[in-house]
Scaffold this motif. Structure first.
Motif, PDB file in Angstrom:
ATOM      1  N   TRP A 105       2.641  -3.779  -4.257  1.00  0.00           N
ATOM      2  CA  TRP A 105       2.001  -4.113  -2.984  1.00  0.00           C
ATOM      3  C   TRP A 105       0.760  -4.977  -3.176  1.00  0.00           C
ATOM      4  O   TRP A 105       0.423  -5.774  -2.302  1.00  0.00           O
ATOM      5  N   GLN A 106       0.087  -4.831  -4.284  1.00  0.00           N
ATOM      6  CA  GLN A 106      -1.032  -5.733  -4.567  1.00  0.00           C
ATOM      7  C   GLN A 106      -0.548  -7.169  -4.682  1.00  0.00           C
ATOM      8  O   GLN A 106      -1.178  -8.107  -4.180  1.00  0.00           O
ATOM      9  N   GLU A 109       0.713  -8.498  -1.235  1.00  0.00           N
ATOM     10  CA  GLU A 109      -0.410  -8.887  -0.377  1.00  0.00           C
ATOM     11  C   GLU A 109      -0.881 -10.302  -0.720  1.00  0.00           C
ATOM     12  O   GLU A 109      -1.188 -11.109   0.173  1.00  0.00           O
ATOM     13  N   GLU A 110      -0.934 -10.614  -2.005  1.00  0.00           N
ATOM     14  CA  GLU A 110      -1.317 -11.970  -2.422  1.00  0.00           C
ATOM     15  C   GLU A 110      -0.351 -13.007  -1.859  1.00  0.00           C
ATOM     16  O   GLU A 110      -0.759 -14.081  -1.396  1.00  0.00           O
ATOM     17  N   GLU A 150      -6.876  -4.802   4.891  1.00  0.00           N
ATOM     18  CA  GLU A 150      -7.333  -5.209   3.563  1.00  0.00           C
ATOM     19  C   GLU A 150      -6.850  -4.165   2.561  1.00  0.00           C
ATOM     20  O   GLU A 150      -6.743  -2.988   2.884  1.00  0.00           O
ATOM     21  N   ASN A 151      -6.548  -4.604   1.353  1.00  0.00           N
ATOM     22  CA  ASN A 151      -6.128  -3.704   0.275  1.00  0.00           C
ATOM     23  C   ASN A 151      -4.912  -2.875   0.690  1.00  0.00           C
ATOM     24  O   ASN A 151      -5.000  -1.688   0.961  1.00  0.00           O
ATOM     25  N   TRP A 152      -3.776  -3.536   0.720  1.00  0.00           N
ATOM     26  CA  TRP A 152      -2.536  -2.903   1.184  1.00  0.00           C
ATOM     27  C   TRP A 152      -2.137  -1.671   0.381  1.00  0.00           C
ATOM     28  O   TRP A 152      -1.497  -0.763   0.915  1.00  0.00           O
ATOM     29  N   ALA A 153      -2.485  -1.619  -0.877  1.00  0.00           N
ATOM     30  CA  ALA A 153      -2.069  -0.484  -1.709  1.00  0.00           C
ATOM     31  C   ALA A 153      -2.599   0.834  -1.158  1.00  0.00           C
ATOM     32  O   ALA A 153      -1.975   1.886  -1.338  1.00  0.00           O
ATOM     33  N   THR A 154      -3.733   0.778  -0.450  1.00  0.00           N
ATOM     34  CA  THR A 154      -4.306   2.012   0.106  1.00  0.00           C
ATOM     35  C   THR A 154      -3.547   2.485   1.340  1.00  0.00           C
ATOM     36  O   THR A 154      -3.759   3.603   1.804  1.00  0.00           O
ATOM     37  N   LYS A 155      -2.662   1.647   1.889  1.00  0.00           N
ATOM     38  CA  LYS A 155      -1.907   2.013   3.084  1.00  0.00           C
ATOM     39  C   LYS A 155      -0.569   2.670   2.764  1.00  0.00           C
ATOM     40  O   LYS A 155       0.205   2.972   3.669  1.00  0.00           O
TER      41      LYS A 155
END
Length: 419
Positions: A105-106, A109-110, A150-155
């Motif tokens: 996912w990081q 997102e990029e 912001e920071n999709w990994a946290t979702k």
């Protein structure tokens, strides 16, 4: 025109992100991401091709997000079927799997947040080409939330909950499907409002309760809705399904001629955690037809059995779905054949009857459907009775057709639901 150094660095980073995908690596084979890879490999040469591909998709499907690249890439990513999304559907994501998904996912997102138009000066903007539609489904709202985040990994915890409720893959994008040997999502399913089905309070109560039990993993029955034409049988199934779609219910319509493929459909859906109603409309069988046996085996008695995440709802104008012939009645063993045919309807655990309407019931439905039209009650009743006299019988469908015609005559968009 040459691409500047800063843009080249972004292109290189995007290529690395696409190449480093693990669980989501299958995305590389999707047409959208193939077009992206061509663009990243040679942006000046393929920028117009990439723009054209996105514009063609936007012409076929109105986007939710203003930026076409972000819209269609998020759509593909969020509806992907892989180890992570299918595990999340079943509510069983291990800590190790979550870490690998966060890695992907990081990088995703990029890729999604890559400003494609800014990288190549001659490429027109991908924003503002189409007026985006307002999100109306949980999936579309999820797309919008990821675009803003912001920071999709946290979702990922929220994403796991989403897949657990609505399912992964096509199941999370659509609540209504058609099966014809292939499962196809319906982007704009016909909407039916439960409140518009007048005079069916008992049927509504029973079908809604049965379906809610199914969603709660409680015992629930397959349902046969039978009765006169136009009395609201199929509309009730669609209305209940539409009402409960936000709770993870899916409706799969199967035509009678495709019943032989039911085992393949059950095999496809039976391993999933999502809940499915298989809907067979206007079901009946003539004397010479034998494909009712495929449905009978699914309802009860087959070795494989019906998966716990699937119910069958069928409508019919007949209480007994298979016609028995006079010859069968007269033959010595005819009673065995008749019993086999009649037992099909008995395999539905819940039977809902839809009787023909009397005149008062017909007028009550007309009055309800026409409540917003600028016409006197007396005139409405007079014209409704005249409409009925020109038809072959009273029904909710007839009432709806009359009100639609009246609304059109008055130049008013009715928005009334059909039966």
């Amino acid at each position: 025109m040459q691409i500047n150094t800063g843009s080249m660095e972004k292109l290189t980073k995007a290529k690395e992100a696409l190449e480093e995908l693990l669980i989501y690596r299958e995305l590389q084979k999707k047409p959208l991401f193939l077009e992206l890879s061509y663009f990243l490999a040679s942006p000046e040469e393929n920028c117009y091709r990439f723009f054209s591909y996105l514009a063609k998709r936007a012409a076929a499907e109105t986007p939710v997000l203003e930026d076409l690249w972000q819209n269609f890439s998020l759509q593909e990513i969020l509806s992907a079927e892989n180890l992570f999304t299918l595990s999340a559907e079943g509510g069983k994501v291990t800590e190790c799997l979550a870490e690998v998904a966060a890695h992907d996912w990081q990088r995703l997102e990029e890729l999604v947040k890559l400003d494609v138009s800014a990288l190549v000066p001659q490429l027109p903007s991908l924003r503002g080409l189409v007026e985006p539609k307002i999100p109306t489904t949980p999936f579309e709202e999820l797309m919008l939330s990821f675009q803003k985040a912001e920071n999709w990994a946290t979702k990922l915890p929220r994403l796991i909950d989403f897949y657990n409720c609505y399912g992964a893959g096509l199941a999370c994008r659509h609540w209504a499907f058609v099966w014809d040997g292939e499962l196809r999502g319906i982007s704009r399913p016909e909407e039916s409002d439960l409140a518009e089905l007048v005079g069916l309070e008992r049927q509504k109560e029973l079908l809604l309760a049965n379906t809610k039990q199914f969603l709660q993993n409680l015992p629930a029955n397959c349902v046969l809705l039978h009765g006169a034409r136009g009395t609201g049988k199929s509309s009730l199934v669609k209305a209940v399904s539409c009402l409960l779609a936000d709770r993870g219910l899916h409706l799969v319509e199967v035509a009678k001629e495709d019943l032989q493929t039911l085992p393949a459909l059950l095999s496809l859906l039976g391993s999933r955690n999502a809940k499915f109603i298989i809907f067979i409309d206007d079901l009946s069988f003539e004397e010479q037809e034998t494909n009712y046996k495929a449905l009978k085996a699914v309802l009860e008695g087959s070795v494989a059995g019906r998966p716990a995440n699937i119910l069958i709802y069928a409508t019919s104008n007949r209480r007994h779905l298979v016609v028995e012939s006079f010859r069968e009645r007269e033959e010595i063993h005819g009673s065995d054949t008749i019993h086999e045919k009649l037992s099909l309807s008995d395999r539905f655990g819940l039977h809902l009857t839809f009787p023909s309407l009397d005149q008062d019931e017909y007028l009550q439905i007309v009055e309800h459907l026409a409540r917003s039209l600028p016409i006197s009650h007396e005139e409405l009743m007079r014209r409704a009775l005249a409409w009925e006299r020109k038809s072959s019988g009273r029904s909710g469908r007839l009432a709806q057709q009359f009100v639609q015609a009246l609304a059109g005559e008055l130049g008013i968009g009715s928005g009334h639901q059909g039966r």
